[in-house]
Design an enzyme around this catalytic site. Structure first.
Site, PDB file in Angstrom:
ATOM      1  N   GLY A  72       1.018  -1.107  -0.343  1.00 34.67           N
ATOM      2  CA  GLY A  72       0.251   0.269  -0.188  1.00 34.67           C
ATOM      3  C   GLY A  72       0.923   1.543  -0.186  1.00 34.67           C
ATOM      4  O   GLY A  72       0.913   1.841  -0.392  1.00 34.67           O
ATOM      5  N   HIS A  73       1.932   1.351   0.682  1.00 32.85           N
ATOM      6  CA  HIS A  73       3.009   2.552   1.227  1.00 32.85           C
ATOM      7  C   HIS A  73       3.610   2.622  -0.636  1.00 32.85           C
ATOM      8  O   HIS A  73       3.372   3.749  -1.037  1.00 32.85           O
ATOM      9  CB  HIS A  73       3.600   2.064   1.804  1.00 32.85           C
ATOM     10  CG  HIS A  73       3.425   2.022   3.237  1.00 32.85           C
ATOM     11  ND1 HIS A  73       3.242   0.991   4.298  1.00 32.85           N
ATOM     12  CD2 HIS A  73       2.393   3.073   4.304  1.00 32.85           C
ATOM     13  CE1 HIS A  73       2.976   1.259   5.585  1.00 32.85           C
ATOM     14  NE2 HIS A  73       2.295   2.594   5.281  1.00 32.85           N
TER      15      HIS A  73
ATOM     16  N   ASP B 252      -7.038   5.068   5.058  1.00 32.66           N
ATOM     17  CA  ASP B 252      -7.514   5.958   5.891  1.00 32.66           C
ATOM     18  C   ASP B 252      -8.060   7.342   5.360  1.00 32.66           C
ATOM     19  O   ASP B 252      -7.574   8.402   5.252  1.00 32.66           O
ATOM     20  CB  ASP B 252      -6.275   6.480   6.784  1.00 32.66           C
ATOM     21  CG  ASP B 252      -5.394   5.179   7.392  1.00 32.66           C
ATOM     22  OD1 ASP B 252      -6.027   5.070   8.152  1.00 32.66           O
ATOM     23  OD2 ASP B 252      -4.427   5.222   6.255  1.00 32.66           O
TER      24      ASP B 252
HETATM   25  P1  AMP Z   1       1.033   4.848   7.755  1.00 35.51           P
HETATM   26  O1  AMP Z   1       2.727   4.335   7.696  1.00 35.51           O
HETATM   27  O2  AMP Z   1       0.027   3.183   8.226  1.00 35.51           O
HETATM   28  O3  AMP Z   1       0.540   6.052   8.656  1.00 35.51           O
HETATM   29  O4  AMP Z   1       0.375   4.907   6.581  1.00 35.51           O
HETATM   30  C1  AMP Z   1       0.558   5.724   5.963  1.00 35.51           C
HETATM   31  C2  AMP Z   1       0.230   5.995   4.126  1.00 35.51           C
HETATM   32  O5  AMP Z   1       0.054   5.204   3.533  1.00 35.51           O
HETATM   33  C3  AMP Z   1      -1.373   6.667   4.500  1.00 35.51           C
HETATM   34  O6  AMP Z   1      -1.478   7.497   3.641  1.00 35.51           O
HETATM   35  C4  AMP Z   1      -2.130   5.914   4.969  1.00 35.51           C
HETATM   36  O7  AMP Z   1      -3.036   5.985   4.365  1.00 35.51           O
HETATM   37  C5  AMP Z   1      -1.616   4.450   3.412  1.00 35.51           C
HETATM   38  N1  AMP Z   1      -1.528   3.150   3.092  1.00 35.51           N
HETATM   39  C6  AMP Z   1      -1.769   2.780   4.162  1.00 35.51           C
HETATM   40  N2  AMP Z   1      -2.637   1.772   4.455  1.00 35.51           N
HETATM   41  C7  AMP Z   1      -2.789   1.935   2.499  1.00 35.51           C
HETATM   42  C8  AMP Z   1      -3.231   0.586   1.697  1.00 35.51           C
HETATM   43  N3  AMP Z   1      -3.683  -0.520   2.083  1.00 35.51           N
HETATM   44  N4  AMP Z   1      -3.528   1.278   0.110  1.00 35.51           N
HETATM   45  C9  AMP Z   1      -2.671   2.121   0.153  1.00 35.51           C
HETATM   46  N5  AMP Z   1      -2.451   3.452   0.974  1.00 35.51           N
HETATM   47  C10 AMP Z   1      -2.281   2.642   2.193  1.00 35.51           C
END
Ligand code: AMP
Length: 297
Positions: free
Chosen positions: A45-46, A160
């Site tokens: 996702g990231h 999110d």
């Molecule tokens: P986090 O590390 O969980 O704070 O996420 C960092 C970024 O990655 C945020 O903008 C999240 O919305 C995005 N993100 C997390 N999971 C996913 C996913 N499965 N698909 C796309 N983007 C994601």
């Protein structure tokens, strides 16, 4: 600039001064700079957000910072997965220009006294209802990151969804000269939205977890078939509870304002539920299929 991962060619900045002096000549050269903020424990996702950034900017910076200000005392700050070396390996495969990994003392030095307090989409009664400090913590750290890196473009995941709406509002309200863009949610083959927190799931919980996405799809199909929304949601909640989830919320909202959905063109189904000790969230688009109001009971 120090480099905690000397085996990598990606410059790794630990301080605001370092990231600013790295980025300044890029800006002077006229190229677009994109920032992808993360808390590490990276997954596909990231990486999809990083690829999206690369398509639109000459330079891509990824920040990795587990932000203490967005965790309440009872939440998982101390157990949140931290795996910098693996994250750098993954980022190496997609190719970026810099990693910014400040620690808490850099981000919140002694005497730090400012918190951005938001309402609007940050008070929609979704994540904010059970995580009261969350969005103020997110808004504060993202505002700092945007000032520190000064990118032209910042990309956040639709995974999110409320956070994305909050950050669009933040940039608008503070006149920050950056475009905020959303990226689509990446999923495992069985539909579970990828999340750094999925590692908390036990094997039986992991088998149940995709039900969260499946009920969203069922509701979406029901709305497309012009069924009334409330019974669809009630059935879905019952199904999830019977599968072992403890519900937080499952709602259909206006995708733009996150306010109540009254048959607007763009709706968003959003869910949060606990599976054991893991809190999972997901959301999908539900666009109105006709002008009939009977689908809203
Ligand atoms: P986090 O590390 O969980 O704070 O996420 C960092 C970024 O990655 C945020 O903008 C999240 O919305 C995005 N993100 C997390 N999971 C996913 C996913 N499965 N698909 C796309 N983007 C994601």
């Amino acid at each position: 600039m120090s480099d905690p991962a000397s085996s990598h060619s990606i410059p790794c900045c630990l301080t605001v001064r370092d990231i600013r002096s790295l980025v300044a000549p890029w800006r002077q050269a006229g190229g677009r700079i994109a920032l992808v903020p993360t808390m590490g424990a990276l997954h596909e996702g990231h990486l999809s957000l990083v690829r999206q950034a690369r398509q639109q900017a000459e330079r891509v910076v990824v920040s990795i910072f587990v932000n203490p200000a967005q965790f309440a005392p009872h939440e998982d700050f101390s157990s949140y997965p931290r795996q910098l070396q693996r994250d750098l390996d993954l980022l190496q495969t997609v190719g970026i220009d810099a990693v910014f990994t400040p620690d808490a003392a850099v981000m919140y030095p002694a005497g730090f006294a400012t918190t951005i307090s938001m309402t609007g989409p940050a008070a929609a009664g979704l994540e904010d209802a059970s995580r009261p400090v969350f969005f103020n913590g997110v808004a504060t750290v993202v505002a700092k990151l945007l000032v520190q890196v000064a990118p032209d473009l910042a990309i956040f995941g639709e995974k999110d969804f409320q956070q994305l709406a909050v950050l669009k509002q933040l940039v608008l309200d503070l006149d920050l000269p950056v475009a905020v863009q959303g990226g689509p949610t990446m999923r495992e083959a069985d539909g579970l939205a990828m999340s750094s927190r999925n590692v908390y799931l036990s094997e039986p919980e992991r088998a149940i977890a995709p039900a969260l996405h499946h009920v969203l799809q069922n509701i979406k199909a029901g709305v497309a078939a012009r069924q009334a929304v409330s019974p669809l949601i009630a059935t879905a909640k019952t199904e999830l509870e019977q599968a072992g989830f403890k519900m937080d919320y499952l709602v259909l909202r206006d995708a733009v304002t996150l306010g109540e959905w009254h048959g607007q063109l763009q709706g968003r189904l959003l869910v949060a539920a606990w599976l054991g000790k893991t809190r999972l969230i997901d959301n999908i688009a539900v666009d109105r299929v006709d002008t009939d109001r009977h689908i809203k009971d």
